[in-house]
Design a protein around this motif. Structure first.
Motif, PDB file in Angstrom:
ATOM      1  N   TYR A 318       0.935  -1.263   0.136  1.00  0.00           N
ATOM      2  CA  TYR A 318      -0.154   0.053   0.563  1.00  0.00           C
ATOM      3  C   TYR A 318       1.138   1.531   0.203  1.00  0.00           C
ATOM      4  O   TYR A 318       1.438   1.425   0.771  1.00  0.00           O
ATOM      5  N   ASP A 319       0.343   1.688  -0.700  1.00  0.00           N
ATOM      6  CA  ASP A 319       1.237   3.665  -1.335  1.00  0.00           C
ATOM      7  C   ASP A 319       0.471   4.329  -0.922  1.00  0.00           C
ATOM      8  O   ASP A 319      -0.830   4.616  -1.476  1.00  0.00           O
ATOM      9  N   THR A 320       0.390   5.318   0.981  1.00  0.00           N
ATOM     10  CA  THR A 320      -0.627   6.104   0.889  1.00  0.00           C
ATOM     11  C   THR A 320      -0.157   7.412   0.704  1.00  0.00           C
ATOM     12  O   THR A 320       0.330   7.927   0.967  1.00  0.00           O
ATOM     13  N   VAL A 321      -0.804   7.851  -0.496  1.00  0.00           N
ATOM     14  CA  VAL A 321      -0.557   9.757  -0.964  1.00  0.00           C
ATOM     15  C   VAL A 321      -2.318  10.525  -0.401  1.00  0.00           C
ATOM     16  O   VAL A 321      -3.220  10.851  -0.352  1.00  0.00           O
ATOM     17  N   TYR A 322      -1.401  11.368   0.369  1.00  0.00           N
ATOM     18  CA  TYR A 322      -1.830  12.844   1.118  1.00  0.00           C
ATOM     19  C   TYR A 322      -2.453  13.948  -0.006  1.00  0.00           C
ATOM     20  O   TYR A 322      -2.226  13.572  -0.861  1.00  0.00           O
ATOM     21  N   PHE A 323      -3.864  14.526   0.253  1.00  0.00           N
ATOM     22  CA  PHE A 323      -4.372  15.739  -0.203  1.00  0.00           C
ATOM     23  C   PHE A 323      -4.755  16.303   0.401  1.00  0.00           C
ATOM     24  O   PHE A 323      -5.173  16.118   1.455  1.00  0.00           O
ATOM     25  N   CYS A 324      -4.602  17.777  -0.237  1.00  0.00           N
ATOM     26  CA  CYS A 324      -5.186  18.677   0.260  1.00  0.00           C
ATOM     27  C   CYS A 324      -6.886  18.763   0.421  1.00  0.00           C
ATOM     28  O   CYS A 324      -7.562  18.600  -0.712  1.00  0.00           O
ATOM     29  N   GLN A 334      -5.502   0.328  -7.709  1.00  0.00           N
ATOM     30  CA  GLN A 334      -4.206  -0.745  -7.170  1.00  0.00           C
ATOM     31  C   GLN A 334      -3.995  -1.038  -9.156  1.00  0.00           C
ATOM     32  O   GLN A 334      -4.689  -1.620  -9.718  1.00  0.00           O
ATOM     33  N   ILE A 335      -2.530  -1.182  -8.538  1.00  0.00           N
ATOM     34  CA  ILE A 335      -1.636  -1.254  -9.983  1.00  0.00           C
ATOM     35  C   ILE A 335      -1.159  -2.391  -9.476  1.00  0.00           C
ATOM     36  O   ILE A 335       0.283  -2.714  -9.345  1.00  0.00           O
ATOM     37  N   GLY A 336      -1.298  -4.039 -10.008  1.00  0.00           N
ATOM     38  CA  GLY A 336      -0.666  -5.315  -9.905  1.00  0.00           C
ATOM     39  C   GLY A 336      -0.810  -5.461  -8.288  1.00  0.00           C
ATOM     40  O   GLY A 336      -1.771  -5.601  -7.961  1.00  0.00           O
ATOM     41  N   ASP A 337       0.111  -5.447  -7.559  1.00  0.00           N
ATOM     42  CA  ASP A 337       0.390  -5.578  -5.842  1.00  0.00           C
ATOM     43  C   ASP A 337       0.419  -4.453  -5.747  1.00  0.00           C
ATOM     44  O   ASP A 337       0.428  -4.701  -4.006  1.00  0.00           O
ATOM     45  N   LEU A 338       0.577  -3.961  -6.096  1.00  0.00           N
ATOM     46  CA  LEU A 338       0.031  -2.176  -5.553  1.00  0.00           C
ATOM     47  C   LEU A 338      -0.321  -1.267  -5.620  1.00  0.00           C
ATOM     48  O   LEU A 338      -1.338  -1.362  -6.927  1.00  0.00           O
ATOM     49  N   VAL A 339      -1.139  -1.445  -4.240  1.00  0.00           N
ATOM     50  CA  VAL A 339      -2.261  -0.635  -4.350  1.00  0.00           C
ATOM     51  C   VAL A 339      -2.294   1.422  -3.566  1.00  0.00           C
ATOM     52  O   VAL A 339      -1.330   1.409  -2.460  1.00  0.00           O
TER      53      VAL A 339
END
Length: 477
Positions: A318-324, A334-339
């Protein structure tokens, strides 16, 4: 001198134990004794021959005395013959024979044998300790069957006919080959063997041979560890007869199994998989555990693998992307095993925590030792993760006795600042702003009427109206 020499030569032969001086009289006496002994022995031998002859003659038949009554001979025979002509008849197949003449006297006249009117060669013979005469007839020497023996006394004859073998036939059957009389044969045929025996007896032996051929049919068979053939378990490689099948031609086909063996291998492995695991054999496992998996090896057999498997139910990254707030929506991609997880920043006021920890290091009447770098470090480290990060930090200072504010650099470490008020300005990534200040000339906090922050005993203390409070507004006794 001659007599003495003869005496010396004669004495050692007959006188062994008596030592005498030889004389002429004694020598004559010894000669007479020796002569008489010799005559006696000769007489005994003559009587022996006579008695044997008389006994045999009385027991044997008489040979024919005319051509018409010639005696037929078909096996070894002893006959009496008379003085004059005697007739014997040998069939054609027996015309190879030996005729032995046994006279009653060792010194009688020589008999003769007429074959086809001619006298046949004769030679001396000794049979049963008796002297006689003998004739040899070979096969093909004569066409006449009647032999005429002319004697000058009564005597015995021994006739020994020899039968020439007739042509013979031997029939034989064999598989693949036959060794006969030192020769090996591989094909069916009639093999002729001409034979010539002593005396001119010729005949032929025929071998009528039938050879049955074996056709070998090899079948390759590969097995693992062992192979069962005709109820027998085989554990070694090699050629083994499976069966024998006869053919219409009388031959046979031998089916041979050429066996090669492989072996079962064993192995052990540990695997960790995400959600599920597919083994080398193609089986899919979704639960952690120990399993036996079977896969082929290089020998064409099986390798039994003990699989120690750990299945992780959710092993995605998991990769968390924070936004305002307002710039995106909370969601996942989800891209392959990456969320990718999209989450909004969470804003927190600096007043709820002590960002001044370790900032004010010492105070004096005319100055304060302040570490602004530590304050910036506290702010940037705190606002991480899901907290709205700091974008800009600025410092200004209003020195006591001077007008206006001027910019203040954090520098590289603690610095002494003369009395005045330091103002902190923080700009957050999403636009939030925060301002705060503190003085650098506080000596008597109880005389202050405006709220002032100060480090005391390693913590931030707020002075307001002569009272001390924590950063959360709790009064400190």
């Amino acid at each position: 001198m001659r007599k003495q020499k003869k005496s010396r030569n004669f004495a050692p032969k007959f006188i062994v134990c008596v030592r005498v001086k030889p004389t002429y009289a004694r020598m004559n006496m010894i000669k007479r004794i020796f002569h008489n002994v010799a005559l006696l022995l000769s007489l005994l031998m003559t009587l022996c021959f006579a008695f044997v002859f008389v006994g045999e003659a009385e027991a044997q038949a008489q040979a024919g005395i005319t051509m018409a009554d010639a005696t037929w001979i078909s096996q070894p025979t002893t006959l009496r013959v008379q003085s004059g002509n005697n007739y014997i008849r040998l069939p054609e197949t027996y015309l190879m024979a030996t005729v032995t003449y046994l006279p009653d006297s060792a010194f009688g006249p020589i008999p003769s044998l007429l074959v086809d009117g001619a006298e046949w060669p004769v030679q001396r013979s000794i049979s049963n300790c008796r002297r006689g005469w003998q004739w040899q007839l070979h096969y093909g020497d004569t066409e006449s069957e009647v032999l005429i023996l002319s004697a000058h006394e009564n005597a015995l004859i021994e006739v020994t006919p020899v039968i020439c073998p007739a042509d013979s036939l031997y029939e034989a059957e064999a598989w693949d080959s036959l060794t006969w009389r030192g020769q090996t044969y591989y094909e069916s045929n009639d093999y002729l063997f001409p034979v010539t025996k002593e005396g001119g007896c010729n005949y032929t032996v025929t071998l009528r041979l039938t050879i049955h051929h074996t056709i070998v049919n090899r079948v390759h068979q590969h097995a693992c560890d062992s192979f069962v053939l005709n109820g027998v378990t085989l554990r070694e490689e090699g050629d083994y007869v499976r069966d024998t099948v006869p053919t219409e031609s009388g031959d046979r086909t031998v089916n041979i199994v050429r066996l090669t063996l492989g072996h079962t291998d064993f192995a052990e492995t540990t695997k960790e998989a995400c959600v599920s695991y597919e083994s080398e054999s193609g089986k899919t496992y979704t639960v952690s555990g120990d399993y036996l998996d079977t896969v082929p090896n290089q020998e064409g057999c099986n390798t039994i693998v003990t699989l120690h498997l750990t299945v992780i139910p959710d092993c995605r990254t998991y990769d968390t992307v924070y936004f305002c707030a307002g710039l995106n929506t909370q969601h996942e991609e989800q891209i392959g095993d990456l969320v990718h997880r999209y989450l909004p920043y969470r804003y927190e006021l600096p007043t709820v925590w002590d960002y001044m920890d370790g900032v004010i290091l010492a105070t004096e009447k005319e100055r304060t030792l302040v570490d602004l770098v530590r304050a910036e470090q506290n702010l940037r480290e705190h606002y991480s993760g899901d907290l709205t990060p700091v974008q800009t930090i600025r410092w200004t200072v209003h020195y006591e006795g001077e007008d206006g504010y001027q910019s203040l650099e954090a520098g590289n470490g603690p610095q002494w600042i003369r009395p005045g008020m330091i103002v902190l300005y923080v700009q957050f990534v999403c636009g939030e702003q925060y301002r705060s200040n503190f003085t650098t000339d506080i000596v008597a906090p109880e005389a202050m009427t405006t709220a002032v922050k100060r480090m005391e005993n390693g913590r931030v203390v707020i002075f307001r109206g002569g009272e001390k409070y924590t950063v959360l507004g709790i009064k400190i006794d």
